[in-house]
Design a protein around this motif. Sequence first.
Motif, mmCIF file in Angstrom:
data_model
loop_
_atom_site.group_PDB
_atom_site.id
_atom_site.type_symbol
_atom_site.label_atom_id
_atom_site.label_comp_id
_atom_site.label_asym_id
_atom_site.label_seq_id
_atom_site.Cartn_x
_atom_site.Cartn_y
_atom_site.Cartn_z
ATOM 1 N N MET A 1 68.376 125.652 1.939
ATOM 2 C CA MET A 1 69.055 125.841 0.655
ATOM 3 C C MET A 1 69.216 124.634 -0.138
ATOM 4 S SD MET A 1 72.923 127.452 0.351
ATOM 5 C CE MET A 1 72.962 128.455 1.619
ATOM 6 N N GLU A 2 69.476 123.703 0.279
ATOM 7 C CA GLU A 2 69.734 122.561 -0.742
ATOM 8 C C GLU A 2 68.449 122.068 -1.671
ATOM 9 O OE1 GLU A 2 71.625 119.424 -2.680
ATOM 10 O OE2 GLU A 2 72.279 120.985 -1.833
ATOM 11 N N GLN A 3 67.248 122.143 -0.549
ATOM 12 C CA GLN A 3 65.834 121.915 -1.181
ATOM 13 C C GLN A 3 65.629 122.809 -2.279
ATOM 14 O OE1 GLN A 3 62.514 120.882 1.551
ATOM 15 N NE2 GLN A 3 63.883 121.322 3.196
ATOM 16 N N VAL A 4 66.075 124.054 -2.190
ATOM 17 C CA VAL A 4 65.741 125.155 -3.329
ATOM 18 C C VAL A 4 66.668 124.710 -4.509
ATOM 19 C CG1 VAL A 4 65.832 127.522 -3.764
ATOM 20 C CG2 VAL A 4 64.760 126.929 -1.439
ATOM 21 N N ARG A 5 67.730 124.577 -4.370
ATOM 22 C CA ARG A 5 68.721 124.345 -5.338
ATOM 23 C C ARG A 5 68.248 122.869 -6.169
ATOM 24 N NH1 ARG A 5 72.488 121.136 -6.991
ATOM 25 N NH2 ARG A 5 72.245 119.557 -5.319
ATOM 26 N N ARG A 6 67.845 122.085 -5.485
ATOM 27 C CA ARG A 6 67.471 120.717 -6.285
ATOM 28 C C ARG A 6 66.107 121.183 -6.957
ATOM 29 N NH1 ARG A 6 68.297 115.860 -1.832
ATOM 30 N NH2 ARG A 6 70.565 115.808 -1.682
#
Length: 319
Positions: free
Chosen positions: A128-133
């Motif tokens: 999720m954090e990779q996608v957000r960034r």
Amino acid sequence: MGINVDTPPASSRRQAHWEKSSSIRSRPRRVLRGWSPDEHFYPIARQPIALHALVTAKGHDARQRVLLQSLYKFLNDIAFVETRVVNEVALAIANDRLPWPFPADLRADVLTVLIDEGYHAYVAIDFMEQVRRLTGVDPLTLPPTLAIEQAIANALVKLPAELHPALRTIAVCIAENSVTKELIDVHREEGLNETFHAVNSDHMVDEVRHCLIFADVLRHLWSVLTTDQRRAIGVILPDFLGDYLNLSLQKQFDMKILATIGLSAAEIETVIAATHLEQDLATYRNVNPIVDKVVTFLRNCGVLDDQVIRATFAEKQLI
């Protein structure tokens, strides 16, 4: 009859299988290295609002936002269910802290689940954090609870306190034998991001093994409960299933997504009415095979052997 020393016990075979195939033991970190605007991060087939004419009329970017927010909820739900529901029960079994003792080999199997599920939560939040960034798009405010948490809470008030641990355990057994179908159904469709597919496939491999372990958990637990205890739990399971499979939280979140892509209140109501049909569990059974899958699982574990429990399921048109 002598023991066949060439055939290891089920617990040993499961341990060997876990050492070889568990995603935490055998898979690399899934790293999102790139993203094409033509890709989407969540299967269109699993998000019906993305296919509605009022949404498609808003164009490609709007549909992408719908699917991206759907991914965030999907991953957040995984992290919640693994750490707040499954692992709470797994830890109690592994540490022999339930009122009903479990065999040592089954407790060891459940300990591998505890390890796996913690890792699944980590992978979900990491992705999720990779996608957000990468996309620069933050998640909307995500639901603070899960349908299964609500279902468990609704069921507990119908039971004496001494049966609460049993209900929570059975709820997890049901969840672990329905989530596999959910994961398998996330098909690899054209345009779906490859890293998402890899993350989901890793999870699915583990969950197939977990469903077998929790089938044994349910069989054992059911065998040590008294007839009265079984009936007290069994007759409320149809209502538990209805609450567990209820889509009200998804509906609320979908309404929030639709508002972000510029649909009016009337348009949102139209989309939701077309994609979230109001129906009881018996009707829902006709459109989603997960209902029969769970009922078959309960039957195979002996839950429906009791005529009183079986009659309750028949009355609810589940068998």
